[in-house]
Design an enzyme around this catalytic site. Structure first.
Site, PDB file in Angstrom:
ATOM      1  N   ARG A  45      -7.341  -0.785   5.440  1.00  0.00           N
ATOM      2  CA  ARG A  45      -7.787  -0.034   6.575  1.00  0.00           C
ATOM      3  C   ARG A  45      -7.089   1.317   6.684  1.00  0.00           C
ATOM      4  NH1 ARG A  45      -6.797  -4.941  10.622  1.00  0.00           N
ATOM      5  NH2 ARG A  45      -6.261  -6.101   8.730  1.00  0.00           N
ATOM      6  N   GLY A  46      -6.000   1.475   5.944  1.00  0.00           N
ATOM      7  CA  GLY A  46      -5.116   2.631   6.125  1.00  0.00           C
ATOM      8  C   GLY A  46      -5.731   4.001   5.924  1.00  0.00           C
ATOM      9  N   ASP A 102      -4.469   5.719   1.369  1.00  0.00           N
ATOM     10  CA  ASP A 102      -3.501   6.278   2.312  1.00  0.00           C
ATOM     11  C   ASP A 102      -2.170   6.589   1.625  1.00  0.00           C
ATOM     12  OD1 ASP A 102      -2.869   3.588   1.999  1.00  0.00           O
ATOM     13  OD2 ASP A 102      -2.557   3.177   4.120  1.00  0.00           O
ATOM     14  N   ASP A 105       2.418   3.489  -3.226  1.00  0.00           N
ATOM     15  CA  ASP A 105       3.795   3.024  -3.078  1.00  0.00           C
ATOM     16  C   ASP A 105       4.230   2.438  -4.427  1.00  0.00           C
ATOM     17  OD1 ASP A 105       6.088   2.317  -1.463  1.00  0.00           O
ATOM     18  OD2 ASP A 105       5.316   0.298  -1.292  1.00  0.00           O
ATOM     19  N   LYS A 133       4.820   7.905  -2.649  1.00  0.00           N
ATOM     20  CA  LYS A 133       6.265   7.634  -2.685  1.00  0.00           C
ATOM     21  C   LYS A 133       6.631   7.373  -4.141  1.00  0.00           C
ATOM     22  CE  LYS A 133       6.178   4.744   1.479  1.00  0.00           C
ATOM     23  NZ  LYS A 133       6.607   3.413   1.969  1.00  0.00           N
ATOM     24  N   ASP A 161      -0.376   1.722   9.435  1.00  0.00           N
ATOM     25  CA  ASP A 161       0.170   0.800  10.443  1.00  0.00           C
ATOM     26  C   ASP A 161       1.534   0.233  10.088  1.00  0.00           C
ATOM     27  OD1 ASP A 161      -0.918  -0.909   8.301  1.00  0.00           O
ATOM     28  OD2 ASP A 161      -0.396  -2.541   9.657  1.00  0.00           O
ATOM     29  N   ARG A 167      -1.601   2.970  14.214  1.00  0.00           N
ATOM     30  CA  ARG A 167      -2.622   3.662  13.410  1.00  0.00           C
ATOM     31  C   ARG A 167      -3.182   4.866  14.175  1.00  0.00           C
ATOM     32  NH1 ARG A 167      -4.161   0.327   9.018  1.00  0.00           N
ATOM     33  NH2 ARG A 167      -4.085  -1.894   9.429  1.00  0.00           N
TER      34      ARG A 167
HETATM   35  P1  IMP Z   1       1.158  -0.318  -3.262  1.00  0.00           P
HETATM   36  O1  IMP Z   1       0.198  -1.317  -3.821  1.00  0.00           O
HETATM   37  O2  IMP Z   1       2.569  -0.825  -3.275  1.00  0.00           O
HETATM   38  O3  IMP Z   1       1.048   1.051  -3.895  1.00  0.00           O
HETATM   39  O4  IMP Z   1       0.888  -0.211  -1.725  1.00  0.00           O
HETATM   40  C1  IMP Z   1      -0.185   0.422  -1.205  1.00  0.00           C
HETATM   41  C2  IMP Z   1      -0.422  -0.014   0.223  1.00  0.00           C
HETATM   42  O5  IMP Z   1       0.742  -0.498   0.886  1.00  0.00           O
HETATM   43  C3  IMP Z   1      -0.870   1.172   1.022  1.00  0.00           C
HETATM   44  O6  IMP Z   1      -2.252   1.362   0.914  1.00  0.00           O
HETATM   45  C4  IMP Z   1      -0.436   0.800   2.405  1.00  0.00           C
HETATM   46  O7  IMP Z   1      -1.432   0.029   3.024  1.00  0.00           O
HETATM   47  C5  IMP Z   1       0.787  -0.040   2.208  1.00  0.00           C
HETATM   48  N1  IMP Z   1       1.995   0.767   2.422  1.00  0.00           N
HETATM   49  C6  IMP Z   1       2.793   1.318   1.486  1.00  0.00           C
HETATM   50  N2  IMP Z   1       3.784   2.016   2.046  1.00  0.00           N
HETATM   51  C7  IMP Z   1       3.615   1.919   3.383  1.00  0.00           C
HETATM   52  C8  IMP Z   1       4.306   2.471   4.532  1.00  0.00           C
HETATM   53  O8  IMP Z   1       5.308   3.205   4.431  1.00  0.00           O
HETATM   54  N3  IMP Z   1       3.803   2.154   5.746  1.00  0.00           N
HETATM   55  C9  IMP Z   1       2.704   1.360   5.913  1.00  0.00           C
HETATM   56  N4  IMP Z   1       2.016   0.853   4.883  1.00  0.00           N
HETATM   57  C10 IMP Z   1       2.466   1.126   3.625  1.00  0.00           C
END
Ligand code: IMP
Length: 179
Positions: A45-46, A102, A105, A133, A161, A167
């Protein structure tokens, strides 16, 4: 889990976000110039606020679809196993696709989604992330366009969120626990 009290410190203002999205939309418009096959795929949803602002800055014929992948849930930990909770409504074969995320990470979500969508034979597949990040990366994936690189902080607002809250903040802020 009892909620620990926290405050939110502004990190990126609404004005700064708007200016960056305007610039990104220009780059995307040039990159996809002439296309009549572009579809923006928002990752729920981000990305819902980001895609809403981005699509309104984009002077191109464009369609919008959404995909929901499992992510943090209610925790602050990244999920290594990505599941598709809601698939696209439309076909993307032969289309130009721009995946709108969004935050990148660890990179697990974006790399999984890109792999999944590549398998559906789009004509072109690109990605855009509002936030990146890089210091958290575990899977070597990079969005074609990035809004802002940020340090390893947990952020909220502008669609993003913490346990489904915040949000609706118009800016990006970082969560700071107190006590
Ligand atoms: P990844 O798969 O670790 O790259 O994570 C991606 C998802 O984790 C993003 O689409 C967000 O929904 C969530 N996420 C990563 N970092 C944050 C944060 O700092 N705050 C909130 N949600 C996050």
């Amino acid at each position: 889990m009892p909620e620990r009290p926290y405050v939110i410190d502004e990190m990126i203002s609404a004005k700064t976000i708007a200016a960056r999205i305007e610039a990104l939309a220009q780059e995307i418009r040039l990159s996809f110039a002439g296309t009549d096959k572009l579809i923006l795929v928002g990752l729920l949803r981000g990305s819902f606020v980001f895609i809403a602002d981005l699509v309104r800055e984009l002077d191109l014929p464009v369609e919008v679809d959404f995909l929901e992948a499992s992510s943090y849930g209610d925790a602050m930990q990244s999920a290594r196993e990505v599941r598709i909770l809601k698939d696209l409504r439309g076909e993307i074969s032969g289309r130009d696709v721009l995946v709108v995320e969004d935050i990148v990470d660890t990179g697990f979500t974006l790399s999984h989604v890109v792999h999944l969508l590549e398998g559906r034979q789009p004509r072109r597949l690109e990605t855009i992330a509002l936030l990146d990040k890089p210091s958290r990366r575990e899977v070597p994936v990079r969005a074609s366009w990035t809004g802002f690189e940020i340090p390893d902080e947990f952020v909220v607002g502008y669609g993003i969120d913490f346990a489904q809250r915040n949000r609706n903040l118009p800016y990006i802020g970082k969560v700071r626990f107190i006590e």
